[in-house]
Scaffold this motif. Structure first.
Motif, PDB file in Angstrom:
ATOM      1  N   GLN A   5       0.840  -1.211   0.000  1.00 48.59           N
ATOM      2  CA  GLN A   5       0.000   0.000   0.000  1.00 48.59           C
ATOM      3  C   GLN A   5       0.869   1.253   0.000  1.00 48.59           C
ATOM      4  N   TRP A   6       1.973   1.230   0.785  1.00 47.13           N
ATOM      5  CA  TRP A   6       2.863   2.390   0.818  1.00 47.13           C
ATOM      6  C   TRP A   6       3.450   2.666  -0.560  1.00 47.13           C
ATOM      7  N   LEU A  13       1.190   9.442  -5.848  1.00 46.15           N
ATOM      8  CA  LEU A  13       1.515  10.834  -5.559  1.00 46.15           C
ATOM      9  C   LEU A  13       2.603  11.390  -6.476  1.00 46.15           C
ATOM     10  N   HIS A  14       3.659  10.609  -6.708  1.00 52.00           N
ATOM     11  CA  HIS A  14       4.854  11.107  -7.421  1.00 52.00           C
ATOM     12  C   HIS A  14       4.952  10.633  -8.861  1.00 52.00           C
ATOM     13  N   GLY A  15       4.209   9.625  -9.238  1.00 52.52           N
ATOM     14  CA  GLY A  15       4.207   9.142 -10.613  1.00 52.52           C
ATOM     15  C   GLY A  15       5.300   8.137 -10.940  1.00 52.52           C
ATOM     16  N   VAL A  16       6.167   7.828  -9.987  1.00 47.50           N
ATOM     17  CA  VAL A  16       7.251   6.853 -10.203  1.00 47.50           C
ATOM     18  C   VAL A  16       7.369   5.969  -8.968  1.00 47.50           C
ATOM     19  N   ASN A  17       8.062   4.850  -9.135  1.00 42.53           N
ATOM     20  CA  ASN A  17       8.315   3.996  -7.988  1.00 42.53           C
ATOM     21  C   ASN A  17       9.223   4.726  -7.005  1.00 42.53           C
ATOM     22  N   PRO A  18       9.170   4.364  -5.697  1.00 42.64           N
ATOM     23  CA  PRO A  18       9.995   5.060  -4.707  1.00 42.64           C
ATOM     24  C   PRO A  18      11.486   4.824  -4.962  1.00 42.64           C
ATOM     25  N   PRO A  19      12.340   5.847  -4.682  1.00 45.24           N
ATOM     26  CA  PRO A  19      13.791   5.684  -4.876  1.00 45.24           C
ATOM     27  C   PRO A  19      14.375   4.733  -3.829  1.00 45.24           C
ATOM     28  N   LEU A  20      15.581   4.262  -4.111  1.00 47.88           N
ATOM     29  CA  LEU A  20      16.245   3.292  -3.241  1.00 47.88           C
ATOM     30  C   LEU A  20      16.457   3.852  -1.833  1.00 47.88           C
ATOM     31  N   GLU A  21      16.687   5.148  -1.711  1.00 51.40           N
ATOM     32  CA  GLU A  21      16.950   5.750  -0.412  1.00 51.40           C
ATOM     33  C   GLU A  21      15.733   5.629   0.516  1.00 51.40           C
ATOM     34  N   LEU A  22      14.505   5.599  -0.067  1.00 49.57           N
ATOM     35  CA  LEU A  22      13.291   5.519   0.741  1.00 49.57           C
ATOM     36  C   LEU A  22      12.775   4.097   0.892  1.00 49.57           C
ATOM     37  N   ASP A  23      13.131   3.223  -0.022  1.00 52.30           N
ATOM     38  CA  ASP A  23      12.583   1.863  -0.033  1.00 52.30           C
ATOM     39  C   ASP A  23      13.467   0.934   0.810  1.00 52.30           C
ATOM     40  N   LYS A  24      13.063   0.732   2.085  1.00 49.23           N
ATOM     41  CA  LYS A  24      13.855  -0.066   3.016  1.00 49.23           C
ATOM     42  C   LYS A  24      13.891  -1.543   2.620  1.00 49.23           C
ATOM     43  N   ARG A  25      12.799  -2.071   2.100  1.00 46.72           N
ATOM     44  CA  ARG A  25      12.744  -3.476   1.698  1.00 46.72           C
ATOM     45  C   ARG A  25      13.732  -3.741   0.562  1.00 46.72           C
ATOM     46  N   LYS A  26      13.768  -2.836  -0.402  1.00 51.70           N
ATOM     47  CA  LYS A  26      14.694  -2.989  -1.529  1.00 51.70           C
ATOM     48  C   LYS A  26      16.148  -2.897  -1.033  1.00 51.70           C
ATOM     49  N   GLN A  27      16.400  -2.018  -0.064  1.00 53.38           N
ATOM     50  CA  GLN A  27      17.746  -1.884   0.491  1.00 53.38           C
ATOM     51  C   GLN A  27      18.193  -3.187   1.161  1.00 53.38           C
ATOM     52  N   ARG A  28      17.277  -3.799   1.952  1.00 55.69           N
ATOM     53  CA  ARG A  28      17.613  -5.058   2.614  1.00 55.69           C
ATOM     54  C   ARG A  28      17.879  -6.163   1.604  1.00 55.69           C
ATOM     55  N   ARG A  29      17.063  -6.222   0.541  1.00 57.37           N
ATOM     56  CA  ARG A  29      17.222  -7.246  -0.483  1.00 57.37           C
ATOM     57  C   ARG A  29      18.577  -7.096  -1.183  1.00 57.37           C
TER      58      ARG A  29
END
Length: 176
Positions: A5-6, A13-29
């Motif tokens: 949902q996030w 809101l922004h029209g693009v997927n969230p950047p790596l700096e904000l996406d904690k799940r992607k950072q962990r992966r």
């Protein structure tokens, strides 16, 4: 469901997927993936290559330094020989460089009294073999000069007498 949902709201809101700096799940992966790739790296091969490169660099520095010291030693020996020449006529031992097999050079000690030639050193370089022969000869001469200077004079006198006798024999016709 919360992450999904996030991500959906951010994209709305922004029209693009969230950047790596904000996406904690992607950072962990990505962090897990990096750990796996580090585990797969062969550190022994890398360490071997690094050690080999370091050894080659050290050897080339030492060769350059050895060449410089060799040149300095030759200069010093030449000055010493000009100041006080060492000459021993009729020497018993001398050294000679010959080929030894294929691609090798050997330094032989030659006995003027009819003894067998003795192998003293084997090397890949003819220049190194010649240098070894030169060092052996100068060390031998210096040793004799230091230990028994009276023997040098007697040997030089005997060699001069022998040379005079041979010249006299040729001039008188005894030897042809």
């Amino acid at each position: 469901m919360k992450y999904r949902q996030w991500k959906k709201n951010y994209k709305k809101l922004h029209g693009v997927n969230p950047p790596l700096e904000l996406d904690k799940r992607k950072q962990r992966r990505l962090a897990k993936k990096a750990v796996k790739t580090i585990r797969l790296v062969d550190f022994t091969a890398a360490a071997t290559r690094a050690a080999e490169a370091l050894t080659n660099a050290f050897a080339s520095v030492m060769r350059g330094l050895g060449g410089a010291f060799d040149t300095a030693g030759t200069v010093c020996r030449n000055v010493a020989d000009n100041v006080q020449p060492i000459e021993i006529k009729g020497r018993v031992f001398s050294w000679q460089v010959r080929e030894y097999g294929s691609g090798l050079y050997a330094v032989y000690e030659i006995n003027a009294l009819g003894g067998a030639d003795e192998l003293r050193a084997v090397t890949y370089s003819q220049k190194a073999a010649e240098k070894i022969a030169e060092i052996l000869e100068s060390d031998h001469l210096e040793h004799i000069r230091q230990t028994s200077p009276d023997r040098i004079q007697r040997r030089n006198d005997a060699a001069d007498g022998l040379r005079a006798a041979v010249i006299t024999a040729y001039e008188s016709g005894v030897l042809k």
